[in-house]
Each structure stands twice: as structure tokens, then as C-alpha cells.
Design an enzyme around this catalytic site. Structure first.
Site, short mmCIF file in Angstrom:
data_model
loop_
_atom_site.label_atom_id
_atom_site.label_comp_id
_atom_site.label_asym_id
_atom_site.label_seq_id
_atom_site.Cartn_x
_atom_site.Cartn_y
_atom_site.Cartn_z
N GLU A 130 -9.55 -5.94 -3.33
CA GLU A 130 -10.03 -4.70 -3.93
C GLU A 130 -11.53 -4.73 -4.26
O GLU A 130 -11.97 -4.23 -5.28
CB GLU A 130 -9.23 -4.37 -5.21
CG GLU A 130 -7.73 -4.27 -5.01
CD GLU A 130 -7.32 -3.23 -3.98
OE1 GLU A 130 -7.95 -2.16 -3.93
OE2 GLU A 130 -6.36 -3.48 -3.23
N GLY A 145 -13.74 -3.68 -1.83
CA GLY A 145 -14.37 -2.69 -0.97
C GLY A 145 -14.55 -3.12 0.47
O GLY A 145 -15.41 -2.57 1.17
N LYS A 174 -8.12 -5.46 12.72
CA LYS A 174 -7.46 -5.94 11.50
C LYS A 174 -6.43 -6.97 11.96
O LYS A 174 -5.33 -6.60 12.40
CB LYS A 174 -6.79 -4.78 10.77
CG LYS A 174 -6.12 -5.18 9.45
CD LYS A 174 -7.14 -5.42 8.35
CE LYS A 174 -6.45 -5.72 7.02
NZ LYS A 174 -7.42 -5.89 5.92
N THR A 188 -1.17 -6.34 5.39
CA THR A 188 -0.04 -6.53 4.50
C THR A 188 0.09 -5.34 3.55
O THR A 188 -0.86 -4.57 3.35
CB THR A 188 -0.20 -7.81 3.65
OG1 THR A 188 -1.32 -7.68 2.77
CG2 THR A 188 -0.40 -9.03 4.54
N ASP A 245 -5.32 -0.14 7.10
CA ASP A 245 -6.78 -0.15 6.93
C ASP A 245 -7.52 0.42 8.13
O ASP A 245 -8.54 1.09 7.97
CB ASP A 245 -7.26 -1.57 6.64
CG ASP A 245 -6.84 -2.05 5.26
OD1 ASP A 245 -6.50 -1.20 4.40
OD2 ASP A 245 -6.85 -3.27 5.02
N ALA A 247 -8.01 -10.25 5.24
CA ALA A 247 -7.15 -9.89 4.12
C ALA A 247 -7.58 -10.73 2.92
O ALA A 247 -7.58 -11.96 2.99
CB ALA A 247 -5.68 -10.16 4.46
N PRO A 264 -22.07 2.93 -2.99
CA PRO A 264 -21.77 3.49 -4.31
C PRO A 264 -20.27 3.54 -4.56
O PRO A 264 -19.46 3.57 -3.63
CB PRO A 264 -22.36 4.90 -4.23
CG PRO A 264 -22.36 5.23 -2.78
CD PRO A 264 -22.62 3.94 -2.06
N ALA A 293 -15.64 6.35 -0.48
CA ALA A 293 -14.64 6.90 0.45
C ALA A 293 -14.45 8.40 0.29
O ALA A 293 -13.91 9.05 1.18
CB ALA A 293 -13.30 6.19 0.26
#
Length: 245
Positions: free
Chosen positions: A14, A16, A39, A43, A52, A114, A208, A212
Site C-alpha cells: 500500500e 502506491g 504483473k 494476490t 492491478d 507484490a 500526489p 488515481a
């Protein structure tokens, strides 16, 4: 000219990575480059759910090649998720073969890992670093792009990741801050100068928070990434504008 191959890893989960991967892809596509995104192991996503690479495609909003090699439904490290699902592990050689195939016909291949660099992918404990090493063993110029957090704790994990890469002979291309806060604190501001020291590599961008959700993601990517990543961001200017008081 051979394709540039960047393995995108993070200082943790997490941070980014997917948005950064999408931003690098978007900036490269904007610059006229042919881009592929791989990728190796997804998972925490069911068979019919978007992963992703789907998010990267959505954000880039322009043609690019995407591929996913293995998928496990539980949100765990790939080796644990594979073991619990009864599905095959992903070997470094399989990942390297996919990268080599994508490198033939593209200018840039982005390989999103991952979690962090040393998250295990199989029962032998092989990692994204082993995948990058397998690519380099094929004679391809794989490098690593590290996505880091901005605040407290990031320097230690960044330095550890850089040491792990150096110990394996894997070049660190640079560091990108995956989510620059709208109201940066003292640690965030100081880390603009300290992150390159911890990494031994250049700071190449700062996306920033909530990137997304940008209306024009390609323009945001260009503004948030350095020229080395086909953007117009200037590290010195950004650091000066965010200098600690």
C-alpha cells in the site's frame, strides 16, 4: 536499442506501486514509447475480478500491453497464497521468459512486484529480486524502481532495500514517492533530501495523494515524474518548494 526493463517494488504494501507503475507507463506512452506492463503474481483477487494490470490500463487510458502470470485469491504473500490455494508457484525463470518476450517489441517493460523486494514467491523463498536476476542472466538490462512512502520510517526501509539490491548486484534506477501528502509534515519535507542518501539513487518523482482520481492522469504523471521517467518534474525545485521551516 534494447528495451528498458524496470522492476517496480516498494518499501512495503500500500505504498502506491500500482499508481506509480501506471504513472511511469502513462508518461512513457505520452512520450511515444511502446510500453508493456507485467504483473508476475497477483494476490487477493478472484478469477473474474479486476487486478492491478486492469487498474494500470484504466489509469493510462491509452494502448499498452499488459500481462499477468499467476493469480491467487487470498491477500497474502505469493508463496503463502499459492500454497493455500493449491495452485502452482511462480518461478523466476517463468517470469524472466515473460519479460524477455515483452522486451521484444516494446521500448519499456514495467514489472510490478507484490509487496516489497524480498516477499517470497515460491517454496524455495525466491523473490522479485530473483526474477530480476533471472532477467539479467538472459543478458537483458533489468533495473529496479523503488516506490517509497514520504514520512517517518521510510529511510530505514529504503536503505535496507538498497542494501539488498546491492548485495545481489541489481541496479537501483531511482526512487519515487508513491503518495506525497497534501499537507506534508516535517519528516516528509526533510525526507526529500534524505531519501536519495538512504537509497544511494536519485529521487525521480513524487505522486500526489489520490493521484488515481486525477481527471487527466497522463498530465499528472508528466508533472510528477522526472525526465528520466519521461516527465517534467524537477527534484531540486520540488525540494525547495517544500523545504522545512
Amino acid at each position: 536499442m534494447s528495451a528498458r526493463i524496470l522492476f517496480v517494488t516498494g518499501t512495503g504494501t500500500e505504498v502506491g506501486k500500482t499508481v506509480t507503475t501506471a504513472a511511469v507507463a502513462a508518461a512513457a506512452v505520452r512520450a511515444g514509447r511502446r510500453v508493456a506492463v507485467l504483473k508476475p503474481g497477483q494476490t487477493g483477487v478472484g478469477p473474474d475480478e479486476p487486478g492491478d494490470v486492469h487498474e494500470v490500463t484504466r489509469l493510462v487510458g491509452a494502448p499498452l500491453t499488459t500481462r499477468e502470470l499467476v493469480r491467487y485469491p487470498e491477500p497474502l504473500a505469493p508463496d503463502t497464497a499459492a500454497r493455500r490455494s493449491g495452485r502452482p508457484y511462480l518461478s523466476p525463470d517463468r517470469a524472466a521468459a515473460a519479460v524477455a518476450e515483452l522486451a521484444d517489441g516494446h521500448d519499456l517493460v514495467l514489472v510490478e512486484g507484490a509487496g516489497g523486494l524480498l516477499v517470497r514467491y515460491d517454496e524455495e523463498g525466491r523473490t522479485l529480486a530473483d526474477q530480476a536476476a533471472a532477467v539479467r542472466a538472459l543478458g537483458l538490462p533489468a533495473e529496479v524502481l523503488l516506490v517509497a512512502t514520504a514520512g517517518l520510517g521510510t529511510l530505514n526501509i529504503t536503505a535496507l532495500t538498497a542494501e539488498a539490491l546491492a548485495a545481489r548486484g541489481l541496479p537501483l534506477f531511482g526512487v519515487v514517492i508513491g503518495a506525497w501528502p497534501g499537507s506534508p509534515g516535517l519528516a516528509d519535507r526533510c525526507n526529500l533530501a534524505d531519501l536519495p542518501k538512504a537509497a544511494g539513487a536519485a529521487l525521480l518523482g513524487a505522486l500526489p495523494e489520490r493521484a488515481a482520481g486525477a481527471g487527466d492522469f497522463a498530465a499528472l504523471a508528466y508533472a510528477a515524474l522526472a525526465p528520466e521517467l519521461h516527465g517534467g518534474w524537477d527534484a531540486a525545485e520540488f525540494a525547495a518548494a517544500n523545504a522545512p521551516g
